[in-house]
Design an enzyme around this catalytic site. Structure first.
Site, short mmCIF file in Angstrom:
data_model
loop_
_atom_site.label_atom_id
_atom_site.label_comp_id
_atom_site.label_asym_id
_atom_site.label_seq_id
_atom_site.Cartn_x
_atom_site.Cartn_y
_atom_site.Cartn_z
N ASP A 180 0.88 -1.17 0.00
CA ASP A 180 0.00 0.00 0.00
C ASP A 180 0.92 1.22 0.00
O ASP A 180 2.12 1.11 0.26
CB ASP A 180 -0.88 -0.02 1.27
CG ASP A 180 -1.76 1.22 1.39
OD1 ASP A 180 -2.35 1.63 0.37
OD2 ASP A 180 -1.84 1.80 2.49
N SER A 181 0.32 2.38 -0.24
CA SER A 181 1.09 3.62 -0.18
C SER A 181 1.60 3.89 1.23
O SER A 181 2.44 4.76 1.42
CB SER A 181 0.20 4.79 -0.61
OG SER A 181 -0.92 4.85 0.25
N TYR A 205 -0.41 8.35 -2.33
CA TYR A 205 -0.51 8.08 -3.76
C TYR A 205 -1.71 8.84 -4.35
O TYR A 205 -1.73 9.16 -5.53
CB TYR A 205 -0.75 6.58 -4.02
CG TYR A 205 0.47 5.67 -3.94
CD1 TYR A 205 1.69 6.08 -3.42
CD2 TYR A 205 0.37 4.35 -4.42
CE1 TYR A 205 2.78 5.20 -3.35
CE2 TYR A 205 1.46 3.48 -4.37
CZ TYR A 205 2.66 3.90 -3.83
OH TYR A 205 3.72 3.04 -3.78
N GLY A 206 -2.71 9.04 -3.50
CA GLY A 206 -4.02 9.51 -3.99
C GLY A 206 -4.08 10.90 -4.57
O GLY A 206 -5.11 11.31 -5.12
N CYS A 209 -4.38 -1.36 -1.94
CA CYS A 209 -4.53 0.08 -2.11
C CYS A 209 -5.49 0.29 -3.28
O CYS A 209 -5.21 -0.17 -4.40
CB CYS A 209 -3.16 0.69 -2.41
SG CYS A 209 -3.19 2.44 -2.76
N ASN A 210 -6.60 0.96 -3.03
CA ASN A 210 -7.58 1.20 -4.09
C ASN A 210 -7.00 2.11 -5.17
O ASN A 210 -7.31 1.95 -6.35
CB ASN A 210 -8.83 1.87 -3.50
CG ASN A 210 -9.56 0.97 -2.53
OD1 ASN A 210 -10.45 0.24 -2.90
ND2 ASN A 210 -9.15 1.00 -1.27
N THR A 211 -6.17 3.05 -4.75
CA THR A 211 -5.61 4.02 -5.70
C THR A 211 -4.62 3.33 -6.64
O THR A 211 -4.68 3.50 -7.86
CB THR A 211 -4.92 5.16 -4.92
OG1 THR A 211 -5.84 5.65 -3.93
CG2 THR A 211 -4.51 6.29 -5.84
N CYS A 245 -10.92 3.42 0.55
CA CYS A 245 -9.47 3.57 0.70
C CYS A 245 -9.10 2.68 1.87
O CYS A 245 -9.80 2.69 2.89
CB CYS A 245 -9.12 5.03 0.98
SG CYS A 245 -7.43 5.30 1.59
N THR A 246 -8.02 1.93 1.74
CA THR A 246 -7.72 0.93 2.78
C THR A 246 -7.27 1.56 4.10
O THR A 246 -7.20 0.87 5.11
CB THR A 246 -6.66 -0.07 2.27
OG1 THR A 246 -5.51 0.67 1.82
CG2 THR A 246 -7.21 -0.91 1.14
N HIS A 247 -6.97 2.85 4.09
CA HIS A 247 -6.66 3.52 5.36
C HIS A 247 -7.93 3.74 6.19
O HIS A 247 -7.87 3.79 7.42
CB HIS A 247 -6.03 4.89 5.11
CG HIS A 247 -4.57 4.84 4.74
ND1 HIS A 247 -4.14 4.44 3.50
CD2 HIS A 247 -3.45 5.17 5.45
CE1 HIS A 247 -2.81 4.52 3.46
NE2 HIS A 247 -2.37 4.95 4.63
N1 DGL Z 1 -4.64 3.36 0.97
C1 DGL Z 1 -4.78 3.95 -0.32
C2 DGL Z 1 -6.07 3.50 -1.00
O1 DGL Z 1 -6.63 2.48 -0.66
C3 DGL Z 1 -4.67 5.42 -0.50
C4 DGL Z 1 -3.95 6.33 0.33
C5 DGL Z 1 -3.12 7.29 -0.49
O2 DGL Z 1 -3.61 8.34 -0.92
O3 DGL Z 1 -1.97 6.99 -0.67
O4 DGL Z 1 -6.53 4.14 -1.91
#
Ligand code: DGL
Length: 256
Positions: free
Chosen positions: A12-13, A44-45, A75-77, A186-188
């Site tokens: 993930d990011s 990353y987003g 990570c969805n992004t 978003c996984t966070h």
């Molecule tokens: N955890 C990441 C996701 O699922 C995004 C967080 C980021 O912006 O890096 O999209």
């Protein structure tokens, strides 16, 4: 070709993908995992699709060099922008992606009002735009980019006034009418579930982590790569940032 005893790579990011790893460990307790958090390059987003792809490729190269038998893009992004490239580049490696749980939410609340919280670039990606377009006739989807939110998890701030006021300012414009469900895209965000739930009243809060973990199990089975070990699996956590607090925080989040 990797064997059954090799670890599953996750990335993930930053620390968010640990919310997926937590679920995967419950389902696959005998697997070994390597978790790579790219906190030095987070978020990353808000980056360009090209940069997200470049960063994701670099992390996957590293996980494969460490012997990973499969890769979960937790990570969805990164999934939105890079999963097709990763699958093309590594056709023999199971690459499991993550996408906002729009489908399960729309099926559970037909005709309902559904909030989808995700990063700006995740919602802008072609994959996620197409996903939303497939379900927009099933339910009212409100897509809400949430810049600045993942940073709270990276800092280990899972509650408190600053978080509450950030969430307030993101949510105020869309909370004019109540939601039936909130998708944590978003996984966070599963780590912020409590704080989000306080503002969204009785809305169901949905994340895709169990679905992704089931998908991982299925893909390992199909490829004959599921561990046959009878011992509890291990987790190795790596982070691109030199800040040791991130590793400590990662272990804390995994244990939550
Ligand atoms: N955890 C990441 C996701 O699922 C995004 C967080 C980021 O912006 O890096 O999209």
């Amino acid at each position: 070709m990797a064997d059954r005893d090799a670890p599953v790579g996750f990335f993930d990011s930053g620390l968010g993908g640990i919310s997926v790893l937590r679920e995967a460990r419950k389902l696959l307790p005998n697997e070994d995992f390597i978790y790579f958090g790219d906190s030095a390059n987070a978020p990353y987003g808000t980056k360009s699709p090209e940069r997200i792809t470049e960063l994701s490729e670099a992390v996957v190269r590293r996980l494969l060099a460490m012997g990973a038998k499969a890769v979960v893009v937790a990570c969805n992004t990164a999934t939105g922008e890079a999963v097709d490239t990763l699958r093309e580049r590594y056709p023999n490696v199971p690459v499991i992606g993550t996408e906002p749980a729009i489908k399960p939410a729309a099926l559970a609340f037909p005709g309902g009002r559904i909030l989808v919280m995700a990063t700006p670039q995740c919602l802008a990606s072609r994959r996620v735009r197409e996903l939303a377009a497939r379900y927009e006739s099933e339910a009212e989807l409100v897509l809400l980019p949430c810049p600045g939110l993942m940073e709270f998890v990276e800092r280990g701030e899972l509650s408190g006034r600053a978080l509450r006021s950030h969430l307030d300012s993101l949510l105020a414009p869309v909370l004019v009418r109540p939601f039936d469900a909130v998708v944590l895209g978003c996984t966070h965000y599963p780590f912020l579930r409590g704080a989000i739930a306080e503002l969204t009243d009785s809305a169901a809060i949905i994340d895709g982590n169990l679905g992704i973990s089931r998908q991982l199990k299925k893909r390992l089975d199909e490829a004959g790569l599921r561990s046959v070990s009878e011992h509890p699996g291990t987790v190795e956590i790596i982070n691109s940032s030199a800040d040791p607090a991130l590793l400590e925080r990662s272990r804390m989040l995994l244990a939550l």
